[in-house]
Structure formats: C-alpha cells, structure tokens
Design a protein around this motif. Sequence first.
Motif, PDB file in Angstrom:
ATOM      1  N   SER A  79       0.838  -1.198   0.000  1.00 13.59           N
ATOM      2  CA  SER A  79       0.000   0.000   0.000  1.00 13.59           C
ATOM      3  C   SER A  79       0.871   1.246   0.000  1.00 13.59           C
ATOM      4  O   SER A  79       1.990   1.236   0.526  1.00 13.59           O
ATOM      5  N   ASN A 110      -6.016  -2.149   1.076  1.00 11.61           N
ATOM      6  CA  ASN A 110      -5.662  -2.168  -0.336  1.00 11.61           C
ATOM      7  C   ASN A 110      -6.170  -3.470  -0.939  1.00 11.61           C
ATOM      8  O   ASN A 110      -5.992  -4.540  -0.349  1.00 11.61           O
ATOM      9  N   ASP A 111      -6.794  -3.376  -2.090  1.00 11.12           N
ATOM     10  CA  ASP A 111      -7.304  -4.549  -2.810  1.00 11.12           C
ATOM     11  C   ASP A 111      -8.172  -5.436  -1.927  1.00 11.12           C
ATOM     12  O   ASP A 111      -8.069  -6.662  -1.971  1.00 11.12           O
ATOM     13  N   SER A 164     -11.114  -9.925   2.403  1.00 14.26           N
ATOM     14  CA  SER A 164     -12.532  -9.629   2.141  1.00 14.26           C
ATOM     15  C   SER A 164     -13.426 -10.782   2.592  1.00 14.26           C
ATOM     16  O   SER A 164     -14.609 -10.596   2.846  1.00 14.26           O
TER      17      SER A 164
END
Length: 184
Positions: A79, A110-111, A164
Amino acid sequence: GTVKVADDDRVHKVKGIVYGEHQLQTVGMHEQAKRWARYRSLGPRTTFLLSDILTPDVYGGKPLRYAVLFVDGKKVFDSTTFDVKESSFYQDPKKAGYTAPQLLALTGENDGVKMRGAVKAGKLTEREDFLETSGAAVRFVVSKFAKPMMYYFDGQFALELTGSDGKVEKHGGQGKYYYTVVNP
C-alpha cells in the motif's frame, strides 16, 4: 536484471520485485523531506518494508508512504495509502528539539485487504549527527540548509491482515528501524 555478489565474478539473472535503499541524487535532503521513518525486516519466511517520508511545505507537507509484506516469497500486502500515527517519542539527550517516535501505529486497506499493525523501536543502537561526521566543507554547505540527525533502533513489527472473506492473518518479526530528522 542481473546481479553480481561480492567476491563472486559470476553474473546472476534475476526477475521479480526489487527493493533498493541506496541512491545518488542532486536534490538536497532538506528539499525532499522534513523527516523520514524506515523499517526493514528480512526474515527467513517474512519480509516487511516500510517507508514514511514527510515532505517539505513546498510539496504540501504531505506524507509519501509505502509498505509491502512478503510471506514465503509472495507479496501478500502492499500500500501507499495507509495511515501512520506516531507516539512514544525518544528525546535526544544531546540535541534539543530532536525526537524520534518509538511506536508507529499502521492502518490501511488495499485490494480488499485491511491492514492494522505497529512498528516498535527497541534499543537505540546508533545515533548519527550528520554534521559532526562530515568534513568541514560538507558541514559548512549542508548546515546552511539542514541539520540532520539519524537514529537507528532494533525493532519489531506486528501486522494483522483481514481479507474480504473475513480471514485473519497475523505476521511479525524483528528488524531495523531508522528515523531521520532533517531539521527539528
């Protein structure tokens, strides 16, 4: 690219991400940074690199940052847009106004991967007054613009990454923490 190792005449071909810390430039230190925090942990399984530069007012006084974590040779997080909070300051006993944070709290994403963690300075291993260690000519010129002090600490890092999918990974290790004050 290619790499030559000291005491070995062979040229080795390499491919991948490279981290280089040394540089040659014609820009004065005072023109590129007010202060600079760096951390490097090169472990057998885990490598973590961090840089946090506070730019001078001419560049908006905003930070330039990067952090990257490799585990078993694979990048698992990087990041340039994370937050850093400094605390627990080392006060230089020989130079008034010079301090170095001994704790950096890190947060970012990030992502789809959320990161939180810390870099903690341990024992001060070296203190370098750039002007004291420079020759008279360099000291005369540099002192007109900057009065840099470098602090070197043993350190450690701890990171928690949340994907996630909600899966949490924890990583940590020992390393070296460097902090440079260009001008107090």
